[in-house]
Design a protein around this motif. Structure first.
Motif, short mmCIF file in Angstrom:
data_model
loop_
_atom_site.label_atom_id
_atom_site.label_comp_id
_atom_site.label_asym_id
_atom_site.label_seq_id
_atom_site.Cartn_x
_atom_site.Cartn_y
_atom_site.Cartn_z
N ALA A 17 10.56 -1.70 -7.47
CA ALA A 17 9.12 -1.88 -7.72
C ALA A 17 8.63 -3.20 -7.14
CB ALA A 17 8.85 -1.81 -9.22
N ARG A 18 9.39 -4.26 -7.40
CA ARG A 18 8.97 -5.59 -6.90
C ARG A 18 9.02 -5.66 -5.38
NH1 ARG A 18 11.43 -7.45 -12.04
NH2 ARG A 18 13.50 -7.34 -11.08
N LEU A 19 10.05 -5.06 -4.78
CA LEU A 19 10.15 -5.06 -3.32
C LEU A 19 8.99 -4.30 -2.69
CD1 LEU A 19 13.99 -4.43 -2.91
CD2 LEU A 19 12.76 -6.44 -2.04
N LEU A 20 8.60 -3.18 -3.29
CA LEU A 20 7.51 -2.39 -2.71
C LEU A 20 6.15 -3.06 -2.91
CD1 LEU A 20 8.60 1.26 -3.47
CD2 LEU A 20 8.37 0.18 -1.23
N LYS A 21 5.97 -3.75 -4.04
CA LYS A 21 4.74 -4.52 -4.23
C LYS A 21 4.62 -5.58 -3.13
CE LYS A 21 1.18 -5.68 -6.95
NZ LYS A 21 0.12 -4.72 -7.29
N LEU A 22 5.71 -6.29 -2.90
CA LEU A 22 5.73 -7.32 -1.85
C LEU A 22 5.54 -6.69 -0.47
CD1 LEU A 22 6.23 -10.24 -0.82
CD2 LEU A 22 8.67 -9.65 -0.74
N ARG A 23 6.20 -5.55 -0.23
CA ARG A 23 6.09 -4.87 1.06
C ARG A 23 4.64 -4.52 1.35
NH1 ARG A 23 6.59 0.60 2.92
NH2 ARG A 23 7.83 0.84 4.84
N GLY A 24 3.95 -3.99 0.34
CA GLY A 24 2.54 -3.65 0.51
C GLY A 24 1.68 -4.87 0.80
N GLN A 25 1.93 -5.95 0.05
CA GLN A 25 1.16 -7.19 0.27
C GLN A 25 1.46 -7.79 1.63
OE1 GLN A 25 2.61 -9.23 -3.21
NE2 GLN A 25 0.83 -8.69 -4.45
N ALA A 26 2.74 -7.78 2.02
CA ALA A 26 3.15 -8.38 3.30
C ALA A 26 2.56 -7.60 4.47
CB ALA A 26 4.67 -8.42 3.40
#
Length: 314
Positions: free
Chosen positions: A113-122
């Motif tokens: 979940a945290r990796l995908l949140k960051l992936r979306g923001q990045a």
């Protein structure tokens, strides 16, 4: 029967997704609560109630779609005794690759979940809104060769590449807006229909390199173990199970082509897969699988009834 679980990517989100699973199964509610806790965000409330504009934001859509996929996988295992290890392989379209890895136990749900949140923001940070574009090239004449010719014309004025090779008749290009506009003109000359996509950034192209760099840092710190079923990776269309190779390919995937047509073809022709089960929201991948491999069975798993019928069919 040889089974592969496949996991959808961005574009399959819809307000209300996962709600019937949560109302029916405690295992689904647990997944949605775990994701909310990991993100410090009421993501399930957004999935349930909208607004759609907020759910469609890349940083929300990516973890939300993963959450629905993992709710399906966990319900299948806890309620029906059908674990991912019943599958010969797993695969996911773009962000769906993270869902596949989480379902196969390679990355924890909270970390995913945290990796995908960051992936979306990045991905959103990598290119200012309006400077990039994507377009879907469709029609019976559309194949990778046509899309590459169109992208080459676009590349004369800026970055433009084939981003998603989905299936014969459906290939997506991505890059700088002026370059994609030029590629659209060329594609039409070559006999394809071209539809500009309503996306906030040009995914799976070299303009995403800043996002790839951010993900390389985040993935370096993440715990990844061997999945319970091998992952057929987007960028190679071949199986992978070694954690360091998975880590490397997830970074490459940010800028690399999603080789979905080749992945499904490999699964059928070399992996011996005869049945695909699409775990998550919608049925986009099931449709693609049927177009790529008409003799294979493809089953979308969306509702409690879908899951029950699927479990009984095994």
């Amino acid at each position: 029967m040889s089974l592969a679980f496949i996991f959808p990517g961005q574009g399959s989100q819809a307000v209300g997704m996962g709600v019937d699973l949560a109302e029916t199964f405690s295992a689904a509610r647990e997944v949605f609560q775990e994701v909310d806790d990991a993100l410090g965000q009421k993501l399930f409330a957004l999935m349930r109630d909208g607004p759609e504009t907020d759910l469609t934001l890349t940083e929300n859509a990516q973890p939300a779609l993963m959450a629905v996929s993992l709710a399906v996988a966990r319900v299948l295992e806890k309620e029906f005794g059908v674990g991912v290890d019943r599958a010969a392989f797993v695969a996911g379209h773009s962000l769906g690759e993270y869902s596949a890895l989480a379902a196969a136990g390679a990355i924890s749900l909270a970390d995913t979940a945290r990796l995908l949140k960051l992936r979306g923001q990045a991905m959103q940070r990598a290119v200012p809104v309006g400077e990039g574009a994507m377009a879907s090239l469709i029609g019976p004449k559309t194949d990778v060769a046509l899309a590459e010719a169109a992208a080459a014309a676009g590349a004369e004025v800026g970055v433009c590449v084939v981003a998603n090779d989905n299936n014969q008749g459906n290939v997506v290009i991505s890059g700088a807006k002026a370059a994609v506009d030029r590629a659209i003109e060329k594609a039409k000359e070559l006999g394809a229909r071209a539809i500009p996509l309503n996306v906030s950034a040009p995914f799976h192209c070299p303009l995403m390199q800043p996002a790839a760099d951010e993900m390389a840092q985040a993935l370096a710190a993440a715990t990844i173990v061997s999945p319970r079923a091998p992952l057929v990776a987007n960028v190679t269309a071949r199986p992978v199970h070694e954690p360091e190779e998975i880590r490397r390919l997830l970074v490459e995937q940010v800028t690399g082509r999603v080789r979905w047509r080749e992945s499904i073809a490999w699964l059928v022709e070399s992996g011996g897969v005869t049945r695909f089960a699409e775990a998550g929201s919608g049925k986009v991948l099931s449709g693609m699988a049927k177009r790529i491999a008409p003799d294979a069975e493809a089953t979308p798993l969306n509702t409690p009834a879908d899951l029950e019928a699927f479990a009984k069919s095994l």
